[in-house]
Design a protein around this motif. Structure first.
Motif, short mmCIF file in Angstrom:
data_model
loop_
_atom_site.label_atom_id
_atom_site.label_comp_id
_atom_site.label_asym_id
_atom_site.label_seq_id
_atom_site.Cartn_x
_atom_site.Cartn_y
_atom_site.Cartn_z
N GLU A 191 121.54 -18.08 6.55
CA GLU A 191 122.75 -18.91 6.52
C GLU A 191 123.72 -18.42 5.45
OE1 GLU A 191 120.71 -23.13 7.95
OE2 GLU A 191 120.81 -22.64 5.82
N LEU A 192 123.19 -18.13 4.28
CA LEU A 192 124.01 -17.61 3.20
C LEU A 192 124.66 -16.29 3.60
CD1 LEU A 192 125.08 -17.99 0.33
CD2 LEU A 192 122.99 -16.90 -0.50
N ASP A 193 123.90 -15.42 4.24
CA ASP A 193 124.43 -14.13 4.70
C ASP A 193 125.54 -14.33 5.73
OD1 ASP A 193 122.65 -12.79 3.05
OD2 ASP A 193 121.25 -12.29 4.68
N TYR A 194 125.36 -15.29 6.63
CA TYR A 194 126.38 -15.57 7.65
C TYR A 194 127.68 -16.02 7.00
CZ TYR A 194 128.71 -17.52 11.74
OH TYR A 194 129.63 -17.79 12.71
N VAL A 195 127.57 -16.96 6.06
CA VAL A 195 128.76 -17.48 5.37
C VAL A 195 129.42 -16.36 4.58
CG1 VAL A 195 129.56 -19.08 3.59
CG2 VAL A 195 127.92 -19.85 5.31
N LYS A 196 128.63 -15.58 3.87
CA LYS A 196 129.19 -14.49 3.06
C LYS A 196 129.91 -13.47 3.94
CE LYS A 196 128.02 -11.30 -0.63
NZ LYS A 196 126.97 -10.80 -1.53
N HIS B 160 133.01 -23.75 16.00
CA HIS B 160 132.27 -22.52 16.35
C HIS B 160 131.61 -21.93 15.09
CE1 HIS B 160 133.50 -21.31 20.52
NE2 HIS B 160 134.38 -22.27 20.31
N TYR B 161 132.38 -21.84 14.03
CA TYR B 161 131.87 -21.30 12.77
C TYR B 161 130.68 -22.11 12.26
CZ TYR B 161 131.70 -20.75 7.67
OH TYR B 161 131.28 -20.58 6.38
N LEU B 162 130.78 -23.43 12.32
CA LEU B 162 129.69 -24.28 11.84
C LEU B 162 128.44 -24.09 12.68
CD1 LEU B 162 131.68 -27.54 10.97
CD2 LEU B 162 130.97 -25.69 9.43
N PHE B 163 128.61 -23.94 13.99
CA PHE B 163 127.44 -23.65 14.83
C PHE B 163 126.85 -22.29 14.46
CE2 PHE B 163 128.51 -27.11 17.80
CZ PHE B 163 127.24 -27.61 18.01
N GLY B 164 127.70 -21.33 14.11
CA GLY B 164 127.20 -20.03 13.67
C GLY B 164 126.29 -20.16 12.46
N ILE B 165 126.68 -21.01 11.52
CA ILE B 165 125.83 -21.26 10.35
C ILE B 165 124.50 -21.87 10.79
CG2 ILE B 165 125.53 -22.63 8.23
CD1 ILE B 165 128.60 -22.50 7.88
N ALA B 166 124.57 -22.90 11.63
CA ALA B 166 123.36 -23.60 12.07
C ALA B 166 122.40 -22.67 12.81
CB ALA B 166 123.73 -24.79 12.95
N MET B 167 122.96 -21.73 13.55
CA MET B 167 122.12 -20.85 14.36
C MET B 167 121.73 -19.56 13.64
SD MET B 167 121.77 -22.72 16.97
CE MET B 167 120.94 -21.63 18.10
N VAL C 106 131.52 -26.66 23.15
CA VAL C 106 131.20 -25.66 22.12
C VAL C 106 129.70 -25.65 21.85
CG1 VAL C 106 131.56 -24.98 19.72
CG2 VAL C 106 133.49 -25.79 21.08
N LYS C 107 129.09 -26.81 21.77
CA LYS C 107 127.65 -26.90 21.54
C LYS C 107 126.88 -26.15 22.62
CE LYS C 107 123.90 -30.29 21.41
NZ LYS C 107 123.57 -31.71 21.60
N ALA C 108 127.31 -26.27 23.86
CA ALA C 108 126.62 -25.60 24.97
C ALA C 108 126.69 -24.08 24.86
CB ALA C 108 127.20 -26.07 26.31
N MET C 109 127.67 -23.57 24.13
CA MET C 109 127.76 -22.12 23.91
C MET C 109 126.64 -21.63 22.99
SD MET C 109 131.82 -21.61 23.35
CE MET C 109 133.00 -22.36 24.48
N PHE C 110 126.13 -22.52 22.16
CA PHE C 110 125.11 -22.15 21.17
C PHE C 110 123.73 -22.69 21.51
CE2 PHE C 110 129.13 -21.78 19.01
CZ PHE C 110 128.99 -20.62 18.28
N ILE C 111 123.66 -23.90 22.04
CA ILE C 111 122.41 -24.54 22.37
C ILE C 111 122.26 -24.49 23.89
CG2 ILE C 111 121.01 -26.65 22.14
CD1 ILE C 111 121.92 -25.47 19.43
#
Length: 170
Positions: A37-42, A92-99, A129-134
């Motif tokens: 998660e840290l790497d994704y945010v960075k 989208h960005y927040l889902f990127g963190i979660a995933m 948007v959720k369906a794009m990730f989950i």
């Protein structure tokens, strides 16, 4: 402030701080912060702000992760200063963190849903948007915001509508 005057706009630095705080809220929603998660945010911050600012924001992130976060306040700030399509991209960005760690934990998904509500994102668009990730068997229909019984023409129209909504030239 007199009539006809606009409220002051948030500066880029203020937005970045809000983004740091919101990122921290999602990162710690499941009770643990992982390196992925840290790497994704960075990585995201490097692309958006460059290496010097990223170093500052990552230090701030480490501090914010230790604090309680009022998502309503930070989301209200963002909502008042960002257009709707930008707020969708933020989801989208927040889902990127979660995933980032390979699995979206329910507590993270719930936190993103709360943020989406506070940001003024419609529940239909959140589900899209959720369906794009989950992924589930109905993901494509949810992404296009149509029923499984949709005709081919309805699918094409929904696809074009979605392409217009998310196209960067909009």
């Amino acid at each position: 402030m007199g009539s006809g005057q606009r409220p002051p706009r948030t500066s880029g630095g203020d937005f970045a701080v809000s983004l740091v705080v919101l990122s921290a809220a999602i990162m710690k929603a499941d009770g643990k912060v992982v390196k992925a998660e840290l790497d994704y945010v960075k990585s995201f911050f490097l692309r958006q702000f460059g290496s010097q600012k990223t170093e500052q924001y990552i230090l701030l992130l480490r501090d914010v992760l230790k604090k309680d976060i009022n998502m309503f306040e930070v989301c209200s700030q963002i909502r008042n200063n960002m257009d709707y399509s930008g707020r969708l991209q933020l989801i989208h960005y927040l889902f990127g963190i979660a995933m980032a760690d390979g699995a979206g934990h329910q507590s993270e998904i719930d936190a993103i849903e709360t943020a989406a509500k506070y940001l003024g994102v419609s529940s239909a668009e959140f589900r899209s948007v959720k369906a794009m990730f989950i992924k589930d068997t109905n993901s494509a229909y949810k992404i296009l915001e149509i029923e499984q019984s949709a005709t081919d023409d309805e699918v094409k129209k929904a696809y074009r509508r979605m392409a217009m909504k998310y196209h960067p030239d909009k």
